[in-house]
Design a protein around this motif. Sequence first.
Motif, PDB file in Angstrom:
ATOM      1  N   SER A 269       0.811  -1.212   0.000  1.00  0.00           N
ATOM      2  CA  SER A 269       0.000   0.000   0.000  1.00  0.00           C
ATOM      3  C   SER A 269       0.845   1.262   0.000  1.00  0.00           C
ATOM      4  CB  SER A 269      -0.935  -0.004   1.213  1.00  0.00           C
ATOM      5  OG  SER A 269      -1.720   1.166   1.246  1.00  0.00           O
ATOM      6  N   PHE A 270       1.793   1.383   0.938  1.00  0.00           N
ATOM      7  CA  PHE A 270       2.578   2.629   0.969  1.00  0.00           C
ATOM      8  C   PHE A 270       3.464   2.737  -0.261  1.00  0.00           C
ATOM      9  CE2 PHE A 270       6.445   0.552   2.692  1.00  0.00           C
ATOM     10  CZ  PHE A 270       7.431   1.311   2.073  1.00  0.00           C
ATOM     11  N   THR A 271       3.904   1.592  -0.803  1.00  0.00           N
ATOM     12  CA  THR A 271       4.776   1.619  -1.981  1.00  0.00           C
ATOM     13  C   THR A 271       4.018   2.100  -3.212  1.00  0.00           C
ATOM     14  OG1 THR A 271       6.082  -0.212  -1.072  1.00  0.00           O
ATOM     15  CG2 THR A 271       6.378   0.295  -3.396  1.00  0.00           C
ATOM     16  N   TYR A 272       2.826   1.571  -3.440  1.00  0.00           N
ATOM     17  CA  TYR A 272       2.111   2.003  -4.653  1.00  0.00           C
ATOM     18  C   TYR A 272       1.557   3.416  -4.507  1.00  0.00           C
ATOM     19  CZ  TYR A 272      -2.841   1.165  -3.204  1.00  0.00           C
ATOM     20  OH  TYR A 272      -4.075   1.212  -2.612  1.00  0.00           O
ATOM     21  N   HIS A 273       1.250   3.846  -3.271  1.00  0.00           N
ATOM     22  CA  HIS A 273       0.823   5.237  -3.114  1.00  0.00           C
ATOM     23  C   HIS A 273       1.950   6.201  -3.509  1.00  0.00           C
ATOM     24  CE1 HIS A 273      -2.758   3.866  -0.851  1.00  0.00           C
ATOM     25  NE2 HIS A 273      -3.234   5.051  -1.179  1.00  0.00           N
ATOM     26  N   THR A 274       3.181   5.825  -3.199  1.00  0.00           N
ATOM     27  CA  THR A 274       4.324   6.624  -3.656  1.00  0.00           C
ATOM     28  C   THR A 274       4.464   6.530  -5.165  1.00  0.00           C
ATOM     29  OG1 THR A 274       5.446   5.974  -1.605  1.00  0.00           O
ATOM     30  CG2 THR A 274       6.780   7.086  -3.269  1.00  0.00           C
ATOM     31  N   TYR A 275       4.413   5.299  -5.658  1.00  0.00           N
ATOM     32  CA  TYR A 275       4.722   4.983  -7.050  1.00  0.00           C
ATOM     33  C   TYR A 275       3.779   5.680  -8.021  1.00  0.00           C
ATOM     34  CZ  TYR A 275       6.235   1.810 -10.836  1.00  0.00           C
ATOM     35  OH  TYR A 275       6.750   1.256 -11.991  1.00  0.00           O
ATOM     36  N   GLN A 276       2.462   5.587  -7.775  1.00  0.00           N
ATOM     37  CA  GLN A 276       1.518   6.135  -8.748  1.00  0.00           C
ATOM     38  C   GLN A 276       1.582   7.658  -8.809  1.00  0.00           C
ATOM     39  OE1 GLN A 276      -2.312   4.641  -7.548  1.00  0.00           O
ATOM     40  NE2 GLN A 276      -2.458   5.935  -5.737  1.00  0.00           N
ATOM     41  N   GLN A 277       1.931   8.305  -7.695  1.00  0.00           N
ATOM     42  CA  GLN A 277       2.055   9.757  -7.706  1.00  0.00           C
ATOM     43  C   GLN A 277       3.254  10.221  -8.532  1.00  0.00           C
ATOM     44  OE1 GLN A 277      -0.115  11.830  -6.476  1.00  0.00           O
ATOM     45  NE2 GLN A 277      -1.352  10.494  -5.181  1.00  0.00           N
ATOM     46  N   GLU A 278       4.243   9.345  -8.696  1.00  0.00           N
ATOM     47  CA  GLU A 278       5.455   9.712  -9.420  1.00  0.00           C
ATOM     48  C   GLU A 278       5.286   9.644 -10.933  1.00  0.00           C
ATOM     49  OE1 GLU A 278       8.911   8.188  -6.329  1.00  0.00           O
ATOM     50  OE2 GLU A 278       7.937   6.700  -7.601  1.00  0.00           O
ATOM     51  N   LEU A 279       4.233   9.022 -11.409  1.00  0.00           N
ATOM     52  CA  LEU A 279       4.145   8.666 -12.822  1.00  0.00           C
ATOM     53  C   LEU A 279       3.414   9.683 -13.697  1.00  0.00           C
ATOM     54  CD1 LEU A 279       3.468   4.814 -12.563  1.00  0.00           C
ATOM     55  CD2 LEU A 279       5.648   6.041 -12.706  1.00  0.00           C
TER      56      LEU A 279
END
Length: 484
Positions: free
Chosen positions: A402-412
């Motif tokens: 959860s915390f990883t994809y919340h970071t990841y999708q905001q970066e894209l």
Amino acid sequence: MAILEGTASVRAADHEPTADANALAEGSAQYGTISARLDRLPATRAIWKLILLLSLGFFFELYDLLYTGYVAPGLVKSGILTPTTPGLFGTSGVASFIAALFCGLFIGTAACGFLADRFGRRAIFTWSLLWYVAANTVMAFQDTASGLNFWRFVSGVGIGVELVTIGTYLSELAPKHLRGRAFAVCQAIGFSAVPVVAFLSWLLVPRTMLGLDGWRWVVLLGGISALFVWYFRRNLPESPRWLASKGRAEEAAAVLADLEEKVARQYGAPLPAPGPADPVPRKAGFADMWKPPYGKRTVMLILFHIFQTVGFYGFANWVPTLLVKQGITVTSSLMYTTVIGLAAPLGPLLGYWIADRFERKHVIVGMAAINIVSGLLFSQASAAVAIVTLGVLLTLAGNIISFTYHTYQQELYPTAIRARAVGFVYSWSRLSAVFSSFVIAFTLKEFGVTGVFVFIAGAMALVMVSIGLMGPRTLGKSLESISH
């Protein structure tokens, strides 16, 4: 070197830049400078204070989002809902209550994500919180399945907007060297709501106080406490990146200068020099989500969200009901889930040490594999130690994802459409949860707990495939370089 390629317009006759082109180039230069100044800031108390304030909002948001599974046995006990329904899409069961929430979340993320892009991160962060607190207060006094589901839907709209806004807000305020850890801390604080709501549910759901069923107290306590966030929000500045993207360069510079002054005072030394300004993405609209390089990312995140939701909420929202279905009493199931819930904030805390060291996509794939193995073993467990141990593993893996994809999708995605784009792809997880909640209820009835976890394992395998094969690398890069 030009900061924004291709934006300068040239007069055919004298090759002089036009006034509009000069203004656009100047605005782009200011945006690039603000971004570079933000990314060089050291991790001082001033930076962490902003992260903690946003995390406090995330705590109450997750409290509201995740109490669904914990109050479900109380709703069944009170006679408002039933554990399963005769038909696949029955509206009187626990599945309909879960589905109502995720229908609201779908509308909030898909249709309302643009609000934070239009009106600013700070304003929407505040008003969406007040929206879902009011809706939940009304919901706490409902006595019918239809009334309960309607107000759960309304509160879900506000939660959906808040989810997108917090992630966007945090990604733009945190310097690039701190972004992964900032999300880890935010999620650790947010997921500490899990043991809180689990404990309150264990304490209150089986009881009646002052003439109100215990589940109603669980709902009301979350809303009352969340109002404190409305008070503290005055200490949050608007995102300088958002202000600059709207052409409000002077306001952006003023907000950033104030933050730099606080950071410098705490740092005790001259601030590091800003790096070179990254290329500034051109103005983007919704259609740009489907153009290179964003199109592939959009498809990847849609697939990811459709299937990750099955794994995460299939366990989080259903574990008390699944345990009861295995013959464990309501009180004992809530006690087990309280113990399991204590592990919820530990996932992001463990992730803090890997957040800015390993690629986001690799972390997601690895944790999905752990989720598959632990879930299948959980379906066969009957001893208390095995249930709690495997439940903790499932919780840790799910929350690290959860915390990883919340970071990841905001970066894209670029700043101009970040909230809208993330809201759109994120909305597919809400749509997935609507249907998967009914599928899980049907599967539980027809194939038991083992069938539920086989279904979840298949979904997590598809998570591994979509992210592993299609996900770009983002570790240590600025938002602008990733979005260019």
